[in-house]
Scaffold this active site. Sequence first.
Site, short mmCIF file in Angstrom:
data_model
loop_
_atom_site.label_atom_id
_atom_site.label_comp_id
_atom_site.label_asym_id
_atom_site.label_seq_id
_atom_site.Cartn_x
_atom_site.Cartn_y
_atom_site.Cartn_z
N CYS A 147 1.08 -1.20 0.29
CA CYS A 147 0.24 -0.21 0.17
C CYS A 147 0.80 0.95 0.10
O CYS A 147 2.14 1.31 0.86
CB CYS A 147 -1.21 0.26 1.39
SG CYS A 147 -0.75 -1.88 2.20
N GLU A 209 -7.49 8.92 1.29
CA GLU A 209 -6.65 8.55 0.06
C GLU A 209 -7.81 8.05 -1.14
O GLU A 209 -9.03 7.82 -0.56
CB GLU A 209 -5.79 7.42 0.49
CG GLU A 209 -4.96 7.83 1.18
CD GLU A 209 -3.63 6.47 1.23
OE1 GLU A 209 -2.45 6.24 1.60
OE2 GLU A 209 -4.59 5.30 1.05
#
Length: 288
Positions: A147, A209
């Site tokens: 990630c 995000e």
Amino acid sequence: MVRAVWAVLRMVSCEGVSVLKSNVPGRAAAAATRLRNNRSAVTDCRRTIFSEARHLQSAIRMPEITTDHLDEKQVKLLAEMCILIDEDDHKIGADTKKNCHLNSNIDKGLLHRAFSVFIFNSEEKLLLQQRSDAKITFPGCFTNTCCSHPLHTESELEEKDAIGVRRAAQRRLKAELGIPMEQVTPDEMTYLTRIHYKAQSDGVWGEHEIDYILFMQKNVELSPDPNEIKSHCYVSKEELKEMLEKAKRKELEITPWFSLIAETFLFKWWDNLQNLKQFMDHNNIHRM
């Protein structure tokens, strides 16, 4: 506000001249009174401007955050430039990784682009990592394969078919897990969809995000960086479900984005690794 001050100043200047030129006592007295009133107006305007300037300066000043207690290598990464976006994933600028992950900025709406990679081996087991204790956000938590964030660079800004994001994923798979770049080419990654989420890590740091979901099935060589990854493992569906249950009992920690994906889409996608095309959705952003 500035125009108003200049207007008052011109008025004061004219009134001052009229006082000097006037030979009539009554007229001079009236002009002098107006002059005093206009000077008072200038003083009030000046005070208002200084007050507004101080307020604006305070509003845009970045919060003072010390990083002295944090891992040196991870602190250096805070200088990387992330891609700022609006809620529809349109590029609007760039800012440091540090500023993008401060809760004080997230609370004001700062949003950046990210990705989450899921790599499965030939046995259809999912590669997980446990984030190192040196990580600034969510240290020690289990999460999906990788990630991270595309950077504000020419190659990773390119948006057609999410190629920039896929290049960033290739870069970070090498940096974190030591996977040779030729084993994880962008062409081998399937871009499924995007999720939008927000989560606090602690009182200072957090995430906000729009996250691109990338799938890949391949046996890869691993050589993890201990500064990035504490441990790693391949898990079956049943093993992951057991981990999720342990997380609910507070027996281990899982990152919020991985938990959200696992609770919604992951197992459906996992059941169809050979037929992922039916789940590709590049038009919608899933708000989590």
